[in-house]
Design a protein around this motif. Structure first.
Motif, PDB file in Angstrom:
ATOM      1  N   ALA A 276     -27.044  78.069  -3.661  1.00  0.00           N
ATOM      2  CA  ALA A 276     -26.035  79.101  -3.436  1.00  0.00           C
ATOM      3  C   ALA A 276     -25.549  79.083  -1.992  1.00  0.00           C
ATOM      4  O   ALA A 276     -24.349  79.250  -1.718  1.00  0.00           O
ATOM      5  CB  ALA A 276     -26.596  80.477  -3.796  1.00  0.00           C
ATOM      6  N   ASP A 277     -26.484  78.870  -1.062  1.00  0.00           N
ATOM      7  CA  ASP A 277     -26.079  78.836   0.345  1.00  0.00           C
ATOM      8  C   ASP A 277     -25.276  77.582   0.660  1.00  0.00           C
ATOM      9  O   ASP A 277     -24.325  77.622   1.442  1.00  0.00           O
ATOM     10  CB  ASP A 277     -27.311  78.910   1.242  1.00  0.00           C
ATOM     11  CG  ASP A 277     -26.933  79.129   2.695  1.00  0.00           C
ATOM     12  OD1 ASP A 277     -26.186  80.088   2.976  1.00  0.00           O
ATOM     13  OD2 ASP A 277     -27.358  78.325   3.541  1.00  0.00           O
TER      14      ASP A 277
ATOM     15  N   ALA B 169     -30.647  83.280   8.379  1.00  0.00           N
ATOM     16  CA  ALA B 169     -31.527  82.117   8.375  1.00  0.00           C
ATOM     17  C   ALA B 169     -31.149  81.142   7.268  1.00  0.00           C
ATOM     18  O   ALA B 169     -31.358  79.936   7.383  1.00  0.00           O
ATOM     19  CB  ALA B 169     -32.975  82.572   8.187  1.00  0.00           C
ATOM     20  N   LEU B 170     -30.569  81.658   6.194  1.00  0.00           N
ATOM     21  CA  LEU B 170     -30.200  80.787   5.100  1.00  0.00           C
ATOM     22  C   LEU B 170     -29.172  79.753   5.510  1.00  0.00           C
ATOM     23  O   LEU B 170     -29.072  78.689   4.914  1.00  0.00           O
ATOM     24  CB  LEU B 170     -29.625  81.616   3.937  1.00  0.00           C
ATOM     25  CG  LEU B 170     -30.612  82.425   3.109  1.00  0.00           C
ATOM     26  CD1 LEU B 170     -29.854  83.231   2.071  1.00  0.00           C
ATOM     27  CD2 LEU B 170     -31.606  81.504   2.411  1.00  0.00           C
ATOM     28  N   THR B 171     -28.375  80.058   6.506  1.00  0.00           N
ATOM     29  CA  THR B 171     -27.292  79.152   6.879  1.00  0.00           C
ATOM     30  C   THR B 171     -27.785  77.985   7.732  1.00  0.00           C
ATOM     31  O   THR B 171     -26.994  77.132   8.107  1.00  0.00           O
ATOM     32  CB  THR B 171     -26.199  79.906   7.660  1.00  0.00           C
ATOM     33  OG1 THR B 171     -26.750  80.401   8.886  1.00  0.00           O
ATOM     34  CG2 THR B 171     -25.655  81.046   6.844  1.00  0.00           C
ATOM     35  N   GLN B 172     -29.050  77.959   8.049  1.00  0.00           N
ATOM     36  CA  GLN B 172     -29.665  76.819   8.731  1.00  0.00           C
ATOM     37  C   GLN B 172     -28.913  76.446  10.011  1.00  0.00           C
ATOM     38  O   GLN B 172     -28.568  75.296  10.260  1.00  0.00           O
ATOM     39  CB  GLN B 172     -29.736  75.616   7.780  1.00  0.00           C
ATOM     40  CG  GLN B 172     -30.548  75.906   6.531  1.00  0.00           C
ATOM     41  CD  GLN B 172     -30.530  74.747   5.563  1.00  0.00           C
ATOM     42  OE1 GLN B 172     -29.773  73.804   5.709  1.00  0.00           O
ATOM     43  NE2 GLN B 172     -31.373  74.815   4.552  1.00  0.00           N
ATOM     44  N   GLY B 173     -28.632  77.452  10.820  1.00  0.00           N
ATOM     45  CA  GLY B 173     -28.014  77.192  12.110  1.00  0.00           C
ATOM     46  C   GLY B 173     -26.513  77.281  12.124  1.00  0.00           C
ATOM     47  O   GLY B 173     -25.910  77.198  13.185  1.00  0.00           O
TER      48      GLY B 173
ATOM     49  N   ALA C  65     -29.180  88.665   2.733  1.00  0.00           N
ATOM     50  CA  ALA C  65     -29.305  87.493   3.590  1.00  0.00           C
ATOM     51  C   ALA C  65     -28.007  86.707   3.685  1.00  0.00           C
ATOM     52  O   ALA C  65     -27.696  86.122   4.725  1.00  0.00           O
ATOM     53  CB  ALA C  65     -30.425  86.589   3.072  1.00  0.00           C
ATOM     54  N   SER C  66     -27.235  86.691   2.604  1.00  0.00           N
ATOM     55  CA  SER C  66     -26.007  85.887   2.568  1.00  0.00           C
ATOM     56  C   SER C  66     -24.765  86.681   2.948  1.00  0.00           C
ATOM     57  O   SER C  66     -23.667  86.116   2.976  1.00  0.00           O
ATOM     58  CB  SER C  66     -25.824  85.303   1.164  1.00  0.00           C
ATOM     59  OG  SER C  66     -25.646  86.334   0.209  1.00  0.00           O
ATOM     60  N   GLY C  67     -24.918  87.981   3.218  1.00  0.00           N
ATOM     61  CA  GLY C  67     -23.756  88.785   3.562  1.00  0.00           C
ATOM     62  C   GLY C  67     -22.894  89.142   2.374  1.00  0.00           C
ATOM     63  O   GLY C  67     -21.692  89.372   2.508  1.00  0.00           O
TER      64      GLY C  67
END
Length: 337
Positions: free
Chosen positions: A293-294, A10-14, A69-71
């Motif tokens: 960070a994302d 979800a952090l990557t906003q699509g 969340a960020s892998g």
């Protein structure tokens, strides 16, 4: 090493870029503190023109949540307090974090480079008693730059070990032109230190140390062309030639924490090569949020400075620099689907 499967979050906003398998060499932590200690630290930052909205507290739970969340498979943790007792206590706490979460963290033990004898003692303790993966130093620690001749005993010991040394600027400096130091002054401090080390032949004298310079090397990659052009001129004391610069930088790495943009990555590629850029998030610093960070993670993939193959190398290259940490991670990820 077994690789985690890429994921999207979800952090990557699509976005659909792969986020799994990152090994982060630039992640901060801080030991537990009291509310009063955090308040005093916050007030000190305000006094330096760094207007964070509230006191900073590092959280293990928030860190692990962001990593998931960020892998991010693993973080190499660093924290460099300005006084020796706090520095030793911080290293002890970092070692406990690694012991509790051996497949998620490694420790880059802080060294007090204003006191070479104490730095050697702490390096030995960190290696023998704390199981540190490598070491973290400040570009200018309490007024002492890393090219200072007094540090020869420390560099000799770390060179004998073939150590990895992470170099980070001091973000606690006073503001410059009313601008907070973490915004851009840290980049110039990094460049000053790296150039001083070049002139003093630090990288040549200690070739078995792998130095990793934070934030794409700060300003030094962009200024290296000027140094190559003018460094050997007659008016320059301790002159340095372009060939000497190239030879010394042949073992230097940079991370891309808070610098995953073409304007920062392209000078780094031109100076050290895409094969010596490693992933860093700057997670755990008061100035880093999930959103920033994302955005930096997206920038690595989307800014166009690196090919997809080069991005893949950035994601995983730290495994080559820190084989013991990579082995722990491989054992933990071996059974993943």
């Amino acid at each position: 090493m077994a690789a985690a499967q890429p994921t999207t979050t979800a952090l990557t906003q699509g976005s659909t870029y792969p986020t799994g398998g990152y090994i982060d060499v630039h992640a901060h932590f801080s030991p537990p503190s009291t509310q009063d200690e955090r308040l005093r630290g916050w007030q000190a930052m305000l006094g330096r023109g760094i207007y964070f909205p509230e006191p900073h507290e590092w959280s293990l739970e928030r860190t692990l949540a962001y990593m998931d969340a960020s892998g991010t498979d693993m973080q190499l943790l660093s924290n460099i307090p300005g006084a020796l007792p706090a520095l030793r206590a911080s290293n002890d706490y970092g070692a406990r974090l690694v012991a509790d979460h051996p497949s998620r963290f490694g420790l880059l033990a802080a060294l007090p480079t204003d006191d070479p004898e104490a730095a050697v003692r702490e390096a030995v303790r960190a290696r023998e008693d704390l199981g540190a993966e490598g070491f973290a130093v400040t570009a200018c620690y309490n007024g002492v730059h890393l090219g200072d001749e007094s540090l020869a005993p420390l560099w000799t010991r770390l060179n004998d070990w073939g150590a990895v040394v992470f170099v980070h600027p001091d973000a606690r400096r006073p503001p410059v032109l009313d601008h907070p130091a973490p915004l851009y002054e840290v980049a110039f401090e990094t460049a000053r230190t790296v150039f001083d080390m070049l002139f003093r032949k630090t990288f040549t004298r200690y070739p078995d140390i792998t130095f990793v310079i934070a934030h794409c090397g700060g300003a030094f990659p962009a200024l290296t062309g000027r140094l190559r052009l003018l460094g050997a001129e007659a008016w320059v004391p301790q002159g340095i030639t372009a060939d000497e610069i190239d030879a010394q930088l042949g073992s230097v790495y940079v991370d891309m924490a808070a610098t995953a943009a073409a304007e920062s990555l392209l000078p780094a590629v031109a100076t050290v090569g895409a094969g010596r850029i490693v992933y860093g998030s700057d997670w755990g610093a008061p100035c880093t949020t999930e959103a920033s960070a994302d955005a930096n993670l997206r920038g690595l993939v989307q800014c166009g400075a690196l090919s997809s193959e080069e991005v893949e190398g950035v994601r995983r290259r730290a495994a080559d620099l820190f084989p013991a940490a990579a082995a722990r991670l491989a054992r933990a990820t071996a059974g993943r689907p």
